[in-house]
Design an enzyme around this catalytic site. Structure first.
Site, PDB file in Angstrom:
ATOM      1  CG  HIS A 140     -21.340 -10.402   9.697  1.00 31.33           C
ATOM      2  ND1 HIS A 140     -20.933  -9.855  10.839  1.00 31.33           N
ATOM      3  CD2 HIS A 140     -21.449 -10.131   8.981  1.00 31.33           C
ATOM      4  CE1 HIS A 140     -20.263  -8.698  10.431  1.00 31.33           C
ATOM      5  NE2 HIS A 140     -20.387  -8.600   8.769  1.00 31.33           N
ATOM      6  CD  GLN A 160     -18.105  -5.789   1.949  1.00 36.03           C
ATOM      7  OE1 GLN A 160     -17.786  -5.792   3.380  1.00 36.03           O
ATOM      8  NE2 GLN A 160     -17.912  -6.256   1.080  1.00 36.03           N
ATOM      9  CD  GLU A 170     -22.643   0.548   4.431  1.00 33.98           C
ATOM     10  OE1 GLU A 170     -22.051   1.462   4.379  1.00 33.98           O
ATOM     11  OE2 GLU A 170     -22.129  -0.666   4.140  1.00 33.98           O
TER      12      GLU A 170
END
Ligand SMILES: Cc1ncc(C[n+]2csc(CCOP(=O)(O)OP(=O)(O)O)c2C)c(N)n1
Length: 680
Positions: free
Chosen positions: A486, A441, A419
């Site tokens: 997440h 992502q 990243e």
């Protein structure tokens, strides 16, 4: 090789013409004499910090003169020779070092932390390693434009231990980018000797592991540096590959002037003094009778005079006149929109709307983002998308599915798992006039690209006038039972960073209009997309290309009992609650942009109700709700009939278990907050 018998260094002039030999010498000298003068000024308290490159000048000078003047270089704190070899006016450099308004950073940056577009020099940030990936982005731009150019980035031996070094070299290798990475191995990183920095024999050994070529050279030999970089440059262009050059040298002074050199054995200074790059080169030029002693003496006098003259201009510069409004207005790049395809399309939209020929469809949130991206790609040939698995696979949320068929793999780029380097590369693309959208992502993973976002993208315009034309898409948020890594809401990390715009749509129409606006904005935009909305929410979206203005909130419904100021999933929580409680009249404000906030809309909503609930999915402490609440208390106190309340998620990481997550989420406490406000 021609051997200069009087010294320990071998010089081989190959086909270098005398003018260039002389130019190399003059540039070495200029750099050294400026430094000597700076050390005097430092002792006199006329400049502040100084990072000396004495003893290392041959690397900066040789490398810069081997490049074309319109090829970007990413220098660091010991590379004075890069700046002077690009002929930057000395008086302006002096003004820079004094923090004067007329310096390259308008007094906003210290020492060598500045760049100049005009000179194709990209300013460093203190963190060193991030320079490397910017060179990747520039090289990618050259590659996409099919220009025969390379970029060159410097690092010290210490900097090679940073993850940024690994990421940048790996991306350059995988993407076949024409970048020259130059390591200045000067023995120490501050006080840390190289044996405490790495375990391989030579740093050049690392090249092989990335699948690139590398060479180790004598960094104090200016002809060797020039000749190597010259040849490597041709190799990078011809082969479209990166190259690693390790230059062996030595730092002859302290890390910076105040830090001393006690930790360096005296004997090393003696050994390396023998290899002084300027003394040895001068001896070589004289021994080969390339130049006469008089010529050498004359040029020294000339340069000293030049330095004094330029210095006096610098010292007579007008003192800083602080202008707060100018400071605040210089954080973002603003320009009149260029006549691009996009402005043409905006115009088309207006005429279509007035003639009623446009079509509005009910589409999903995810499709709206996709459409905005697709139309932007069609309208901007200079737009590149980057992210993990976004090409053939279409991204984990399938936002870019099939894009690769329409736009090709050059513009829809799968990235390695890195990243930080990709954010850096996005900035590099921007230096060369490209726009880019990077897909994180999951928003959670921005933490490993954080430095590039908050320190490079955000600050670069204020620091030296270069814009970062970059959008970072952030699939965010919870309610999806995905656990702490997440599901996070991390918008508050960015709201606290001047120089970023933070956008967070809640409807398909806004998602499309705002992604288009974010791409058209020449500044860095962090674009949050709630994952739970992707396929759950649908709404009317105009099929034409249109922008929704960044910085403007949307009044979702008007009411007079309670204002709910919210964004993202919060808007849907508020609307669901209002639908189930028709006895209460709600004024719901969807902020849409969190930085900058639409204070006018906030005030108008407070005025409607006098009772405010700020609602967000993010955790309570330090969330944007605190900022909004403080602003209302400060600016709308007379309008309030109750304390401003915040309904936010629990101050814990986001838990995995569905029941725990439900309990964590702000909406589980919404009813009690509404009741509290109603009863106040
Ligand atoms: C990420 C980060 N960590 C620590 C520092 C503090 N620091 C500044 S320069 C430096 C040493 C750098 O050594 P090297 O890369 O070998 O370059 P040199 O100074 O020797 O030219 C350190 C530790 C920093 N600027 N950035």
């Amino acid at each position: 090789m021609e051997n200069n018998k009087d010294c320990t260094m071998f010089f081989d002039r190959k086909n270098i013409p005398p003018q260039l030999l002389w130019q190399l010498y003059k540039n070495l000298l200029l750099s050294r004499l400026i430094e000597e003068k700076m050390l005097v000024l430092l002792r006199q308290g006329k400049i502040s910090k100084w990072f000396s490159g004495i003893g290392q000048e041959a690397i900066s000078v040789g490398a810069t003169l081997a490049m074309q003047n319109d090829e970007w270089i990413m220098p660091l704190h010991r590379n004075l020779g890069v700046f002077t070899s690009r002929n930057m006016p000395l008086h302006k450099l002096f003004m820079q070092w004094q923090g004067n308004k007329n310096g390259y950073s308008k007094g906003r940056e210290r020492s060598f932390h500045f760049g100049s577009k005009e000179h194709f020099i990209c300013g460093m940030i203190s963190h060193l390693g991030p320079q490397l990936a910017i060179a990747d982005g520039v090289a990618l731009a050259y590659k996409l434009k099919k220009e025969k150019k390379v970029s060159l980035a410097f690092t010290g031996d210490g900097g090679t231990s940073e993850g940024d070094f690994h990421e940048a070299l790996n991306v350059a290798a995988v993407w076949d980018l024409p970048v020259i990475f130059v390591i200045e191995n000067n023995g120490y990183a501050l006080s840390t000797p190289v044996h405490e920095q790495y375990r391989c024999d030579g740093l050049v050994d690392k090249a092989r592991s990335y699948g690139m070529e590398g060479v180790r050279i004598e960094g104090n030999n200016v002809l060797e540096v020039y000749d190597t970089i010259h040849g490597v440059r041709e190799y990078c262009i011809r082969k479209q590959k990166p190259y690693l050059v390790e230059c062996m040298t030595f730092r002859m002074r302290g890390h910076e002037e105040a830090s001393g050199i006690k930790y360096v054995p005296e004997k090393l200074f003696e050994e390396w003094a023998e290899k002084d790059p300027i003394k040895r080169y001068e001896e070589y030029l004289l021994s080969q009778q390339l130049f006469l002693p008089d010529e050498i003496e004359n040029v020294k006098t000339e340069i000293r005079k030049y330095i004094e003259k330029e210095l006096s201009i610098g010292f007579h510069a007008t003192a800083m006149a602080v202008d707060t409004s100018e400071e605040l207005h210089d954080v973002f790049y603003s320009s009149l929109p260029k006549k691009t395809k996009s402005s043409v399309h905006k115009h088309i939209r207006k005429s279509e709307t007035s003639s009623g020929s446009h079509v509005v469809r009910d589409i999903r949130f995810v499709d709206a983002i996709r459409e905005g991206l697709q139309q932007s790609m069609r309208n901007n040939d200079n737009l590149v998308l980057m992210g993990q698995d976004i090409a053939d696979y279409g991204g984990v949320f399938k936002v870019t599915e099939d894009f690769v068929n329409e736009f090709g793999k050059e513009r829809v780029r799968n990235t390695p798992l890195c990243e930080s380097a990709i954010v850096g590369a996005a900035l590099g693309l921007s230096l060369e006039g490209f726009k880019s959208v990077m897909e994180m992502q999951f928003a959670d993973f921005v933490s490993v690209g954080f430095n590039q976002v908050v320190n490079n993208l955000a600050k670069i315009h204020y620091r030296w006038g270069q814009n970062a034309d970059v959008v970072i898409r952030m699939p965010t948020g919870g309610t999806v039972n995905a656990g702490p890594f997440h599901s996070q809401s991390n918008e508050a990390w960015f709201i606290h960073t001047p120089g970023l715009k933070v956008v967070y749509p809640s409807t398909p129409a806004d998602a499309k209009g705002l992604i288009i606006a974010a791409i058209n904005d020449p500044n860095p935009v962090i674009f949050f997309e709630h994952k739970a909305l992707y396929r759950k929410i649908t709404g009317d979206v105009d099929e034409v290309y249109f922008e929704t203005e960044i910085g403007k909130a949307r009044q979702v419904c008007e009411g007079n009992d309670i204002s709910i100021i919210t964004y993202g999933l919060g808007v849907h929580w508020a609307l669901d609650y209002a639908a189930q409680h028709s006895e209460v009249s709600f004024d719901v404000l969807d902020l849409r942009t969190l930085l900058p906030l639409d204070y006018d809309a906030i005030k108008a909503s407070v005025n409607h109700t006098g009772k405010v609930l700020v609602l967000h999915e993010d955790t309570l402490t330090g969330g944007v709700g605190g900022e909004i609440s403080a602003w209302i208390c400060e600016h709308c106190f007379e309008l309030l009939d109750a304390p401003v309340m915040r309904c936010a998620s629990l101050d814990t990481p986001v838990p995995f278990n569905a029941e725990l997550e439900k309990n964590f989420m702000a909406d589980s406490r919404l009813h009690s907050y509404i009741q509290k406000l109603l009863n106040y």
